[in-house]
Design a protein around this motif. Structure first.
Motif, short mmCIF file in Angstrom:
data_model
loop_
_atom_site.label_atom_id
_atom_site.label_comp_id
_atom_site.label_asym_id
_atom_site.label_seq_id
_atom_site.Cartn_x
_atom_site.Cartn_y
_atom_site.Cartn_z
N TRP A 7 -5.63 3.69 -12.52
CA TRP A 7 -5.10 4.57 -11.91
C TRP A 7 -5.27 6.11 -12.55
O TRP A 7 -4.78 7.02 -12.17
CB TRP A 7 -3.48 4.28 -12.21
CG TRP A 7 -3.18 3.45 -11.05
CD1 TRP A 7 -3.13 1.98 -11.20
CD2 TRP A 7 -2.75 3.35 -9.69
NE1 TRP A 7 -2.88 1.20 -10.17
CE2 TRP A 7 -2.68 2.31 -9.07
CE3 TRP A 7 -2.75 4.63 -9.01
CZ2 TRP A 7 -2.16 2.12 -7.78
CZ3 TRP A 7 -2.57 4.57 -7.74
CH2 TRP A 7 -2.15 2.90 -7.05
N TRP B 88 0.79 -1.28 0.06
CA TRP B 88 0.15 -0.01 -0.04
C TRP B 88 0.64 1.36 0.10
O TRP B 88 0.55 2.23 -0.44
CB TRP B 88 -0.79 -0.24 1.21
CG TRP B 88 -2.11 -0.78 0.90
CD1 TRP B 88 -2.41 -2.09 1.16
CD2 TRP B 88 -3.24 -0.30 0.11
NE1 TRP B 88 -3.70 -2.43 0.58
CE2 TRP B 88 -4.20 -1.53 0.02
CE3 TRP B 88 -3.61 0.85 -0.48
CZ2 TRP B 88 -5.39 -1.11 -0.66
CZ3 TRP B 88 -4.54 0.93 -1.09
CH2 TRP B 88 -5.87 -0.04 -1.33
N ARG C 33 1.68 1.78 -3.70
CA ARG C 33 0.50 2.43 -4.17
C ARG C 33 0.17 4.04 -3.97
O ARG C 33 -0.22 4.57 -5.02
CB ARG C 33 -0.79 1.64 -3.75
CG ARG C 33 -0.73 0.14 -4.60
CD ARG C 33 -1.84 -0.44 -4.02
NE ARG C 33 -1.95 -2.16 -4.59
CZ ARG C 33 -2.90 -2.79 -3.96
NH1 ARG C 33 -3.82 -2.83 -3.06
NH2 ARG C 33 -2.60 -4.11 -4.87
#
Length: 245
Positions: A178, A48, A51
């Motif tokens: 994204w 994460w 990300r």
């Protein structure tokens, strides 16, 4: 036409993203050479973290596109040169990781995404800010949908999931979902402009302040740092591994 003042806070935010990226890659190198436990980078927190780093770069790029258009139409010649440099950098990353990583090379990473998003973003530039932001939320929510685009070959990896399965890659940032972060950045930047917020934000950090200049400098040279930092970190950890036997 007068140019809009440079918002140094955006450069500083990009600097923070660069620092976070360097921390991630340094930890990756530590695991690669045995200084960190195996499986560190595939743990929930580090996944994460990666990300969030990618999302922050994409979001800030969307913001920057809107800021570049506040003083008038985007200078297409200058923008084309910038996109050419970014595209060449993305190609260099693919070739470099192919030599270093083989089949796990970067087919469509964050630089590839920023290149294509930068081109597509021009299409959305004149939409109302709330429409762009809403589209961003819709695109970001696509993984939650019961219907998700599936395609037959790895040639569609740039878009999103493929029915043949995703090969192992050291970096993968497809357009879906994204690109939603890019649109969200554009929408929020447009909303800030609609309410006259950019002039106030620009006044919070002045370029004549030495600390502000120091903190914003990496953010103003993010592409060069992106390309250089990992080979440097890799070399440092590799040398440490040799010295440690």
């Amino acid at each position: 036409m007068a140019h809009a003042p440079r918002v140094m806070l955006i450069d500083i935010a990009r600097t923070c993203a660069i620092v976070a990226m360097a921390i991630f890659h340094f930890t990756y190198d530590l695991e690669l050479f045995g200084f960190a436990p195996r499986g560190t980078m595939t743990s929930f927190g580090w996944v994460w973290f990666a990300r969030c780093i990618a999302g922050s770069f994409i979001f800030l790029s969307g913001v920057s596109l809107v800021l570049a258009s506040l003083s008038g139409p985007v200078d297409l010649r200058k923008y084309a040169r910038r996109m050419a440099v970014l595209g060449a950098a993305a190609l260099a990353v693919s070739l470099g990781t192919y030599v270093a990583m083989g089949a796990a090379f970067v087919r469509f990473g964050v630089l590839h995404h920023l290149f294509l998003a930068g081109l597509l973003g021009l299409v959305f530039l004149r939409l109302p800010y709330w429409v762009t932001a809403a589209l961003g939320v819709v695109v970001l929510s696509m993984p939650l949908w019961s219907v998700w685009p599936f395609f037959d070959s790895v040639g569609w990896l740039w878009l999103g999931k493929v029915s043949t399965g995703t090969p192992a890659m050291v970096d993968y940032v497809p357009m879906l979902p994204w690109f939603g972060m890019y649109l969200l950045g554009m929408g929020i930047a447009g909303g800030v402009n609609a309410f006259g917020g950019w002039a106030r934000l620009a006044g919070l950090a002045h370029a004549d302040n030495r600390l502000v200049r120091a903190l914003s400098w990496p953010g103003q040279h993010s592409l060069a740092i992106y390309l250089i930092h990992q080979p440097v970190l890799f070399g440092i950890v590799y040398t440490a591994r040799l010295l440690a036997g």
